[in-house]
Write a protein that holds these residues in place. Structure first.
Motif, short mmCIF file in Angstrom:
data_model
loop_
_atom_site.label_atom_id
_atom_site.label_comp_id
_atom_site.label_asym_id
_atom_site.label_seq_id
_atom_site.Cartn_x
_atom_site.Cartn_y
_atom_site.Cartn_z
N PRO A 97 47.81 22.02 -64.61
CA PRO A 97 47.16 21.26 -65.70
C PRO A 97 47.69 21.64 -67.08
O PRO A 97 47.90 20.77 -67.93
CB PRO A 97 45.68 21.63 -65.55
CG PRO A 97 45.54 21.97 -64.10
CD PRO A 97 46.82 22.61 -63.71
N GLY A 98 47.92 22.93 -67.33
CA GLY A 98 48.42 23.34 -68.64
C GLY A 98 49.76 22.73 -68.96
O GLY A 98 50.03 22.32 -70.09
N ALA A 99 50.64 22.66 -67.95
CA ALA A 99 51.96 22.06 -68.16
C ALA A 99 51.84 20.56 -68.40
O ALA A 99 52.60 19.98 -69.20
CB ALA A 99 52.86 22.34 -66.96
N GLN A 100 50.91 19.91 -67.71
CA GLN A 100 50.70 18.48 -67.93
C GLN A 100 50.22 18.21 -69.35
O GLN A 100 50.68 17.25 -70.00
CB GLN A 100 49.68 17.94 -66.92
CG GLN A 100 50.13 17.98 -65.47
CD GLN A 100 49.17 17.25 -64.56
OE1 GLN A 100 48.78 16.11 -64.84
NE2 GLN A 100 48.76 17.89 -63.47
N ASP B 176 51.31 10.50 -71.17
CA ASP B 176 49.98 10.94 -71.58
C ASP B 176 48.99 10.97 -70.43
O ASP B 176 47.79 11.19 -70.64
CB ASP B 176 49.44 10.05 -72.69
CG ASP B 176 49.36 8.59 -72.28
OD1 ASP B 176 49.97 8.24 -71.26
OD2 ASP B 176 48.70 7.80 -72.99
N LEU B 177 49.45 10.75 -69.20
CA LEU B 177 48.57 10.75 -68.04
C LEU B 177 48.47 12.15 -67.45
O LEU B 177 49.46 12.89 -67.39
CB LEU B 177 49.07 9.78 -66.98
CG LEU B 177 49.11 8.29 -67.34
CD1 LEU B 177 49.64 7.48 -66.18
CD2 LEU B 177 47.74 7.80 -67.76
N LEU B 178 47.28 12.51 -66.99
CA LEU B 178 47.06 13.77 -66.29
C LEU B 178 46.61 13.47 -64.86
O LEU B 178 45.87 12.52 -64.62
CB LEU B 178 46.00 14.61 -67.00
CG LEU B 178 46.26 15.00 -68.46
CD1 LEU B 178 45.21 15.99 -68.93
CD2 LEU B 178 47.65 15.55 -68.66
N PHE B 179 47.05 14.30 -63.93
CA PHE B 179 46.75 14.15 -62.51
C PHE B 179 46.05 15.43 -62.06
O PHE B 179 46.69 16.49 -61.97
CB PHE B 179 48.03 13.90 -61.71
CG PHE B 179 48.82 12.71 -62.22
CD1 PHE B 179 48.63 11.45 -61.65
CD2 PHE B 179 49.74 12.84 -63.25
CE1 PHE B 179 49.35 10.36 -62.11
CE2 PHE B 179 50.45 11.76 -63.72
CZ PHE B 179 50.26 10.50 -63.15
N LEU B 180 44.75 15.35 -61.78
CA LEU B 180 43.95 16.54 -61.54
C LEU B 180 43.09 16.38 -60.29
O LEU B 180 42.69 15.27 -59.92
CB LEU B 180 43.03 16.83 -62.74
CG LEU B 180 43.69 16.98 -64.11
CD1 LEU B 180 42.63 17.12 -65.18
CD2 LEU B 180 44.63 18.18 -64.12
N ASP B 181 42.78 17.52 -59.66
CA ASP B 181 41.76 17.61 -58.63
C ASP B 181 40.56 18.30 -59.26
O ASP B 181 40.69 19.40 -59.84
CB ASP B 181 42.26 18.43 -57.43
CG ASP B 181 43.35 17.70 -56.67
OD1 ASP B 181 43.20 16.49 -56.43
OD2 ASP B 181 44.37 18.34 -56.31
N ALA C 115 39.99 22.02 -60.19
CA ALA C 115 40.14 22.83 -58.98
C ALA C 115 41.05 24.02 -59.25
O ALA C 115 42.08 23.91 -59.93
CB ALA C 115 40.71 21.98 -57.84
N GLY C 116 40.65 25.17 -58.73
CA GLY C 116 41.47 26.37 -58.85
C GLY C 116 41.35 27.09 -60.17
O GLY C 116 42.15 28.00 -60.44
N SER C 117 40.41 26.70 -61.02
CA SER C 117 40.25 27.35 -62.32
C SER C 117 38.81 27.22 -62.76
O SER C 117 37.98 26.56 -62.11
CB SER C 117 41.18 26.73 -63.37
OG SER C 117 40.71 25.44 -63.74
N ASP C 118 38.49 27.87 -63.88
CA ASP C 118 37.17 27.76 -64.48
C ASP C 118 37.14 26.72 -65.60
O ASP C 118 36.15 26.64 -66.33
CB ASP C 118 36.74 29.12 -65.06
CG ASP C 118 36.54 30.16 -63.97
OD1 ASP C 118 36.17 29.76 -62.85
OD2 ASP C 118 36.78 31.36 -64.23
N ALA D 67 43.94 27.24 -68.94
CA ALA D 67 43.31 27.27 -67.62
C ALA D 67 42.73 28.62 -67.24
O ALA D 67 42.20 28.78 -66.16
CB ALA D 67 44.33 26.85 -66.56
N ASP D 68 42.82 29.62 -68.14
CA ASP D 68 42.32 30.95 -67.75
C ASP D 68 40.89 31.18 -68.19
O ASP D 68 40.38 32.30 -68.12
CB ASP D 68 43.22 32.03 -68.35
CG ASP D 68 43.33 31.92 -69.87
OD1 ASP D 68 44.05 32.72 -70.47
OD2 ASP D 68 42.66 31.03 -70.44
#
Length: 661
Positions: free
Chosen positions: A385-388, A408-413, A435-438, A647-648
């Motif tokens: 996500p951070g790279a996106q 400008d699109l993001l692809f996330l779970d 997903a995978g982060s807080d 994402a941390d």
């Protein structure tokens, strides 16, 4: 040319026509122009074919000849009053007409890529259809400097933009707008296509602001003026190469000039997999755009966007466009079908921005699609996500025409957490945990129009606490993570334990939904039966409201205030100025404090004659100070958005630290 009309029923008009008609008025009539336009807007308007008629009074009839819905010649506006053709009625009429750009060769709407990303207030760009049989253009070496005519046009455009900024929306009447359009036409004739288009965009947004149009956004107008002034400054200010140490590389002149029409490159054979489709809705255009990905992971678009003449029917037109056939070869499938299917294309052409050409030599046949969990589509979700976010923010620095499709699109779970207020007294927003982060993000509707399906679908999803989704959204730049939700699908099988609710779409929907074109039903969200190996756990807790970040709004508010009410508005009391300065310095934003002081000083710096009267100036110093503050605000907002998406889990703490840009 394509017709361009808006909700008031008037035909479109070329910008240079407005400039020429208004410039033909005497100074006395120019002062009466805004009032005359307001009165003319109240008169009944009728249409017969390509002619629009308005009865000015019992003796005078105003006739506008607009073939294809666009007035392209000043001689096409006739008035029966005694002062015609130098009458205020003709000028008032073209002032009321929405601005339109020429589209050569009966092109399809060229605003599809723009409006698919974020609906804009400007009209269609001057972009014609690509010609597949034409040879590729021979690249000529770029001139080292502007020609005298280009430089004169750039400086004329800069002066007009400075004057409009100094007047503000409240003072930028028809005469100020016409002067900027006249400068834009001169810039276009000189080959400065990008700044000319930026100027037309600014005038369109000023008109929307003055008329109270529902699609007006002050942030868009601020952005348009910042881009226009940035271009004119870069073009009209020579760069001294001998004193360039530590200075960023200047933007190439070709990039500053822009191009008259979109160029297409031959791609040969392409295997496309449909991704999703979304409605397109602006003040003048409505339609749909489909997104696809090829085997190399590059995104492309196919659009079906046409002008509309009635704002009340624009949303249904946009939704209905999803059922229209995709204009690509002989493919007989609609945009909704393409979002779940595929295409095999021969002789494909594609623009730098990812738009697929629909020339006569293009051949396309229907092929199998791919699930979001299968390659090559699944690769879009593999990027962190951070790279996106970094990719999306970096693309904003590029010229609009050069931004890759979907940048400008993001692809996330994500896992949905339910609705909760964001910020003190803020409205409830649907929150989700990546997903995978807080990281917790707020999901917004892809478009705010109530007649589109976005808001209703978002309201239904807000009831599905714990629902796990694979989604596509558009980054909303803010100091808290926000995403405009466009499409959703089922997450990968086995990637997570089942939640209390799961997405249960019909088999023909391929496990995904286009949230702007299709309405979700309660039956699409089902509670799965508990399993011994994967018991359904408790609902996730909503996060607490994060604290406020740095007081960026102090400077941003003054930047926007100058655009709204003009130069004269930036004259607060000494106590207010000291309070703003103290607030910014305490937060570590000393540069922002200096820029705000400089903006106020430039706004108040009026020369006076021996009698104490204010001497009119060119507002260049004020515009320079405003541009510096606007660019800083833009860079700071980008930095805060990037920090918010960390994402941390420390994004909130980062936004409370002093920002250095």
């Amino acid at each position: 040319m394509n017709a361009t009309t808006q909700e008031n029923g008037w035909p479109g008009v070329r910008p240079e026509v407005v400039a020429e008609v208004v410039s033909g008025l005497s100074a006395r009539l120019q002062k009466r122009l805004d009032g005359a336009a307001a009165k003319l807007a109240q008169r009944p308007l009728s249409r017969e074919g390509d002619e629009w008629r308005v009865e000015v009074d019992e003796e005078a009839l105003l006739v506008l000849h607009a073939p294809g819905g666009v007035i392209a010649d000043p001689a096409s506006v006739h008035c029966g009053c005694l002062l015609a053709p130098a009458c205020v009625h003709r000028a008032a009429a073209v002032t009321l007409c929405p601005l339109a750009e020429a589209i050569e060769g009966g092109a399809e709407s060229s605003d599809a890529d723009a409006d698919a990303g974020a609906p804009r207030a400007d009209g269609p760009r001057a972009e014609g259809p690509e010609t597949p049989s034409a040879p590729e253009p021979v690249l000529q070496p770029e001139p080292a400097a502007l020609t005298p005519s280009e430089l004169a046009a750039a400086r004329h455009l800069h002066r007009a933009a400075c004057a409009l900024l100094a007047a503000g929306v409240s003072g930028a009447g028809a005469v100020s707008q016409a002067e900027l359009l006249r400068a834009a036409h001169r810039a276009r004739v000189a080959g400065l296509y990008r700044p000319a288009a930026a100027a037309v965009t600014v005038v369109t947004r000023v008109r929307a602001a003055r008329s109270g149009a529902p699609d007006h956004r002050l942030v868009d107008l601020v952005s348009g003026l910042r881009e226009l002034l940035g271009l004119t400054v870069a073009l009209s200010t020579p760069v001294d190469a001998s004193d360039a140490s530590g200075v960023p590389e200047p933007t190439p002149l070709g990039e500053l000039r822009g191009s008259a029409r979109q160029a297409y490159a031959e791609e040969g054979g392409l295997r496309l997999y449909g991704l999703f489709a979304e409605p397109v809705l602006t003040a003048t255009h409505a339609g749909a755009v489909s997104w696809a990905v090829d085997t190399g992971g590059r995104l492309s678009t196919v659009a079906e966007v046409t002008p509309h003449g009635d704002a009340a029917t624009a949303a249904p037109l946009a939704v209905g466009a999803g059922n229209r056939t995709v204009r690509l070869g002989d493919a007989a499938l609609s945009h909704r079908e393409f979002s779940r299917a595929g295409l095999a294309v021969q002789g494909a052409t594609r623009s730098a921005g990812g738009r697929l050409g629909a020339g006569a030599s293009v051949r396309a046949v229907r092929a199998a699609g791919a699930d979001w969990t299968a390659e090559p589509v699944a690769g879009l979700w593999s990027e962190p996500p951070g790279a996106q976010v970094a990719r999306a923010l970096a693309a904003q620095e590029l010229p609009y025409e050069s931004r890759p499709a979907g940048s400008d699109l993001l692809f996330l779970d994500v896992t949905l957490l339910g609705a909760a207020p964001t910020g003190p007294g803020g409205a409830a927003q649907l929150l989700a945990r990546v997903a995978g982060s807080d990281l917790v993000i707020a999901l917004l509707p892809g478009h705010e129009h109530p007649d589109l399906a976005f808001r209703a679908n978002l309201a239904l999803l807000a009831t599905a606490h714990g629902l796990r989704l694979r989604l596509i959204g558009r980054l909303e730049r803010a100091d808290r993570p926000q995403l405009r939700l466009l499409a959703i699908g089922a997450p990968p099988d086995g990637s997570d334990q089942p939640g209390p609710v799961r997405l249960a779409l019909a088999a023909d929907r391929a496990g995904r939904a286009n949230l702007g074109l299709e309405r979700l039903q309660t039956a699409d969200l089902q509670a799965p039966a508990p399993r011994a190996d994967h018991p359904v756990g408790p609902l996730p807790e909503l996060p607490t409201t994060p604290p406020d970040g740095p007081p960026v709004h102090v400077l941003a508010r003054r930047v926007a205030q100058a655009v709204t009410t003009g130069r004269s508005a930036l004259a607060p009391s000494a106590a207010t100025a000291a309070a703003d300065r103290s607030l910014l310095r305490v937060a570590g934003l000393s540069t922002a404090a200096q820029l705000l002081d400089g903006l106020r000083a430039a706004a108040a710096d009026h020369r006076r004659d021996v009698f104490g009267r204010v001497v009119p100036d060119d507002h260049d110093a004020f515009a320079t100070a405003w541009l510096a503050a606007a660019v800083y605000t833009e860079a700071l907002a980008t930095a805060l958005c990037s920090a918010a998406w960390a994402a941390d889990g420390t994004a909130t703490d980062r936004t409370r630290q002093p920002a250095r840009v």
